[in-house]
Design a protein around this motif. Structure first.
Motif, PDB file in Angstrom:
ATOM      1  N   PRO A 358      34.055  63.402  78.155  1.00 24.75           N
ATOM      2  CA  PRO A 358      33.165  62.625  77.748  1.00 24.75           C
ATOM      3  C   PRO A 358      31.521  62.510  77.762  1.00 24.75           C
ATOM      4  CG  PRO A 358      35.452  62.044  78.536  1.00 24.75           C
ATOM      5  CD  PRO A 358      34.868  63.233  79.110  1.00 24.75           C
ATOM      6  N   ARG A 359      30.890  62.419  76.933  1.00 25.09           N
ATOM      7  CA  ARG A 359      29.080  61.916  77.212  1.00 25.09           C
ATOM      8  C   ARG A 359      29.114  61.253  78.194  1.00 25.09           C
ATOM      9  NH1 ARG A 359      26.077  63.430  73.354  1.00 25.09           N
ATOM     10  NH2 ARG A 359      25.287  61.801  72.758  1.00 25.09           N
ATOM     11  N   GLU A 360      29.643  59.723  77.550  1.00 26.88           N
ATOM     12  CA  GLU A 360      29.254  58.192  78.895  1.00 26.88           C
ATOM     13  C   GLU A 360      29.348  58.724  79.959  1.00 26.88           C
ATOM     14  OE1 GLU A 360      29.460  55.287  76.296  1.00 26.88           O
ATOM     15  OE2 GLU A 360      28.255  53.912  77.948  1.00 26.88           O
ATOM     16  N   GLY A 361      30.869  59.525  80.301  1.00 26.61           N
ATOM     17  CA  GLY A 361      31.044  59.238  81.792  1.00 26.61           C
ATOM     18  C   GLY A 361      29.634  60.230  82.406  1.00 26.61           C
ATOM     19  N   LEU A 362      29.417  61.425  81.827  1.00 23.59           N
ATOM     20  CA  LEU A 362      28.613  62.574  81.846  1.00 23.59           C
ATOM     21  C   LEU A 362      27.220  62.087  82.745  1.00 23.59           C
ATOM     22  CD1 LEU A 362      29.150  66.071  79.940  1.00 23.59           C
ATOM     23  CD2 LEU A 362      29.246  65.180  82.546  1.00 23.59           C
ATOM     24  N   ALA A 363      26.687  61.196  81.220  1.00 23.85           N
ATOM     25  CA  ALA A 363      25.583  60.327  81.616  1.00 23.85           C
ATOM     26  C   ALA A 363      25.163  59.483  82.402  1.00 23.85           C
ATOM     27  CB  ALA A 363      25.615  59.718  80.002  1.00 23.85           C
ATOM     28  N   LYS A 364      26.788  59.071  82.625  1.00 24.00           N
ATOM     29  CA  LYS A 364      26.680  57.899  84.257  1.00 24.00           C
ATOM     30  C   LYS A 364      26.935  58.629  84.926  1.00 24.00           C
ATOM     31  CE  LYS A 364      28.943  54.267  82.379  1.00 24.00           C
ATOM     32  NZ  LYS A 364      30.108  53.691  81.818  1.00 24.00           N
ATOM     33  N   THR A 365      27.146  59.973  85.205  1.00 22.90           N
ATOM     34  CA  THR A 365      27.475  60.547  86.237  1.00 22.90           C
ATOM     35  C   THR A 365      25.888  61.337  87.240  1.00 22.90           C
ATOM     36  OG1 THR A 365      29.397  61.075  85.869  1.00 22.90           O
ATOM     37  CG2 THR A 365      28.502  62.677  87.564  1.00 22.90           C
ATOM     38  N   ILE A 366      25.350  61.731  85.705  1.00 19.24           N
ATOM     39  CA  ILE A 366      24.110  62.348  85.983  1.00 19.24           C
ATOM     40  C   ILE A 366      23.360  61.073  86.341  1.00 19.24           C
ATOM     41  CG2 ILE A 366      22.964  63.468  84.789  1.00 19.24           C
ATOM     42  CD1 ILE A 366      24.990  64.706  83.617  1.00 19.24           C
ATOM     43  N   TRP A 367      23.072  60.246  85.579  1.00 18.12           N
ATOM     44  CA  TRP A 367      22.060  59.574  85.961  1.00 18.12           C
ATOM     45  C   TRP A 367      22.207  58.925  87.933  1.00 18.12           C
ATOM     46  CZ3 TRP A 367      17.512  58.064  85.507  1.00 18.12           C
ATOM     47  CH2 TRP A 367      17.589  56.597  85.357  1.00 18.12           C
ATOM     48  N   GLN A 368      23.480  58.663  87.953  1.00 22.16           N
ATOM     49  CA  GLN A 368      23.875  58.263  89.673  1.00 22.16           C
ATOM     50  C   GLN A 368      22.621  59.076  90.393  1.00 22.16           C
ATOM     51  OE1 GLN A 368      27.589  57.811  90.336  1.00 22.16           O
ATOM     52  NE2 GLN A 368      27.949  55.935  89.497  1.00 22.16           N
ATOM     53  N   GLU A 369      23.389  60.315  89.583  1.00 18.32           N
ATOM     54  CA  GLU A 369      22.450  61.674  91.134  1.00 18.32           C
ATOM     55  C   GLU A 369      20.800  61.448  90.858  1.00 18.32           C
ATOM     56  OE1 GLU A 369      25.989  64.667  91.122  1.00 18.32           O
ATOM     57  OE2 GLU A 369      24.175  65.104  89.953  1.00 18.32           O
ATOM     58  N   VAL A 370      20.655  61.293  89.753  1.00 14.20           N
ATOM     59  CA  VAL A 370      19.097  61.282  89.195  1.00 14.20           C
ATOM     60  C   VAL A 370      18.287  60.284  90.125  1.00 14.20           C
ATOM     61  CG1 VAL A 370      17.128  60.845  87.241  1.00 14.20           C
ATOM     62  CG2 VAL A 370      18.795  62.804  86.981  1.00 14.20           C
ATOM     63  N   SER A 371      19.345  58.665  89.651  1.00 14.30           N
ATOM     64  CA  SER A 371      18.515  57.559  90.527  1.00 14.30           C
ATOM     65  C   SER A 371      17.892  57.974  91.835  1.00 14.30           C
ATOM     66  CB  SER A 371      19.338  56.999  90.453  1.00 14.30           C
ATOM     67  OG  SER A 371      19.019  55.604  90.826  1.00 14.30           O
ATOM     68  N   ALA A 372      19.641  58.870  92.591  1.00 12.52           N
ATOM     69  CA  ALA A 372      19.780  58.842  94.153  1.00 12.52           C
ATOM     70  C   ALA A 372      17.761  59.857  94.664  1.00 12.52           C
ATOM     71  CB  ALA A 372      21.141  59.604  94.635  1.00 12.52           C
ATOM     72  N   VAL A 373      17.789  60.916  93.032  1.00 14.43           N
ATOM     73  CA  VAL A 373      16.413  61.943  94.160  1.00 14.43           C
ATOM     74  C   VAL A 373      15.269  60.698  93.455  1.00 14.43           C
ATOM     75  CG1 VAL A 373      16.140  63.451  93.377  1.00 14.43           C
ATOM     76  CG2 VAL A 373      18.207  63.489  93.519  1.00 14.43           C
TER      77      VAL A 373
END
Ligand SMILES: Cc1cc2nc3c(=O)[nH]c(=O)nc-3n(C[C@H](O)[C@H](O)[C@H](O)COP(=O)(O)OP(=O)(O)OC[C@H]3O[C@@H](n4cnc5c(N)ncnc54)[C@H](O)[C@@H]3O)c2cc1C
Length: 449
Positions: A358-373
């Motif tokens: 699902p797109r929304e779940g992907l966006a959230k997971t990826i955003w968490q990683e982007v935010s951490a980096v």
């Protein structure tokens, strides 16, 4: 009346002289310009058309869709309200065909060239940060400098890369080098996944060797990471269209070739929805479409049949000024983060595993990683996920064997595209090289009929 067609050599090589004799002693001579039809306005087709300009022939580009660029294009995205690229594309300064193409279309200066071949990495598992710094010149002294090479590696480990160079065509990367350990996990694997868009366990060692030879082994001058910061379109596509039009090339959008009529040795016509275009005796056709489209137009062609996906995520945020323009990420879903004005974008290669998520779940997971980096905190900003399911052919030894040469069994039909036998994986450099090669072959074939 007899009509004799005679080839004209010299400066007007691209013209055919037709002499008509009426039997009563009078004759009349006129010239027909050779036409080259380029099918497909992706980078292979655009570079083929660009390469044909000096030959002086009439050039017509037929593109099925309403826009040029194919798999490499920019567009306005409603979800983020930004101009985005379908995928972040990384070029290297050693991509010599791309550089000559950019020179021809006048847009090389629109690429930002960093001062050094530095590749910063962030490891999400350990929190470690480090930068690979490849020195200029062919002597790779960076591998002897612990502050420049991959952490936890020794100079001797890098001999593994040399082993790739001697690999036979049937070998995968992991048949040839140890697919474990710090060098593999922190450099070889990210590099090969990005360049081959295929897991190294099944990726062709020969194609990986071509990448290593033209990048890391060529020294820092060849490894500067180049990003089109204003987007791919303004650098690689729109200037090409303007250049082609200035040189009287006809470009027809929404003009899909539905069928190609041919004898055993020649293409005789191109079939469109509402018309049939005859291919004259001295005309030629460059087929620069993806492999599945080529095989449906010319069923006897052998082409790659397996593909791999690429996923890109785009977030509307202002990147911190200190964030590198391109950054590798280890041990997460995210593989590369690209920093653009007003946007952070992520690339995940070999991404078939995410095609059903699902797109929304992907966006959230990826955003968490982007935010951490990146250190950009806050809720999920406006986002877009772009999934290209058939982004590239699978760069396996089996698919590599299915890549055809530019010349075909039909004397006036030539192939171009990142999937033809370029010696490189499916990349912009490969696509542009294939177009330039097809243009050369067409120009030479003009003397042979
Ligand atoms: C998401 C993504 C990220 C990527 N990242 C990178 C990267 O970082 N670095 C890199 O070097 N490469 C990258 N690539 C690969 C690169 O984009 C391709 O190698 C290159 O764009 C292929 O160009 P092409 O002209 O061979 O094919 P295409 O771009 O597929 O062009 C073919 C054209 O033919 C047209 N066409 C098809 N059928 C017909 C028909 N019947 N009649 C007329 N026209 C037709 C299509 O509409 C299309 O415009 C990436 C690709 C994707 C998808």
């Amino acid at each position: 009346m007899d009509a004799r067609i005679k080839h004209v050599f010299g400066p007007a090589k691209s013209r055919t002289r037709i002499s008509r004799h009426d039997g009563a002693g009078s004759s009349d001579t006129f010239l027909i310009m050779r036409t080259v039809h380029v099918i497909g306005a992706g980078l292979a087709g655009l570079s083929a058309a660009t390469g044909l300009i000096p030959s002086g022939c009439r050039i017509v580009v037929h593109e099925a869709t309403a826009y040029p660029g194919g798999r490499c294009r920019s567009y306005h995205d409603h979800a983020t309200g930004l101009q985005i690229d379908n995928g972040n594309h990384l070029l290297l300064s050693g991509n010599r065909a791309v550089m000559s193409y950019l020179d021809a279309i006048g847009s090389r200066t629109r690429l930002t060239v960093p001062d050094a071949a530095d590749f910063p990495f962030a490891d999400l598992a350990t929190g470690a940060r480090w930068t690979l710094r490849i020195n200029d010149g062919r002597l790779p002294w960076w591998i002897f400098d612990a502050s420049r090479r991959v952490p936890g590696t020794r100079p001797f480990d890098y001999v593994a890369m040399a082993k790739l160079l001697a690999a036979g065509p049937a070998k995968t990367v992991c048949d040839v080098v140890a697919c474990k350990g710090p060098l593999y996990e922190q450099l070889l694997s990210p590099l090969i996944v990005a360049a081959l868009n295929t897991d190294p366990k099944e990726g062709s060692a020969k194609l990986a060797a071509a990448v290593v030879r033209e990048s890391i082994l060529a020294g820092g001058e060849a490894c500067r990471p180049l990003v089109a910061h204003d987007g791919l379109g303004p650098v690689l596509v729109e200037p090409a269209i303007a250049h082609l039009r200035q040189n009287n090339v006809t470009i027809q959008f929404g003009h899909e070739v539905r069928a190609i009529a041919m004898t055993r040795s020649k293409v005789t016509s191109l079939e469109f929805e509402a018309e049939s275009v005859a291919i004259g005796t001295n005309d030629a056709v460059i087929l620069a479409v993806p492999p599945y489209a080529a095989a449906s137009l010319v069923p006897s062609l052998t082409v790659p049949v397996e593909f791999r996906a690429i996923l890109n995520a785009h977030f509307r945020v202002e990147p911190p000024a200190c964030l590198p323009r391109v950054m590798g990420v280890l041990n997460g879903a995210v593989e590369w983060i690209f920093s653009f004005p007003g946007r952070l974008s992520v690339t995940v290669s070999n991404a078939d595993r995410y095609m059903q998520s699902p797109r929304e779940g992907l966006a959230k997971t990826i955003w968490q990683e982007v935010s951490a980096v990146s250190g950009v905190a806050g809720d999920l900003p406006r986002w877009q996920i772009v999934r290209e399911r058939r982004a590239t052919f699978a760069a396996t030894p089996e698919q590599e064997l299915r890549r055809p040469q530019a010349q075909t069994a039909w004397t006036n039909l030539f192939l171009a595209g990142d999937w033809t036998a370029t010696g490189l994986p499916a990349t912009i450099e490969g696509a542009v090289r294939s177009g330039q090669r097809a243009a050369q072959l067409v120009s030479r074939s003009n003397q042979g009929w």
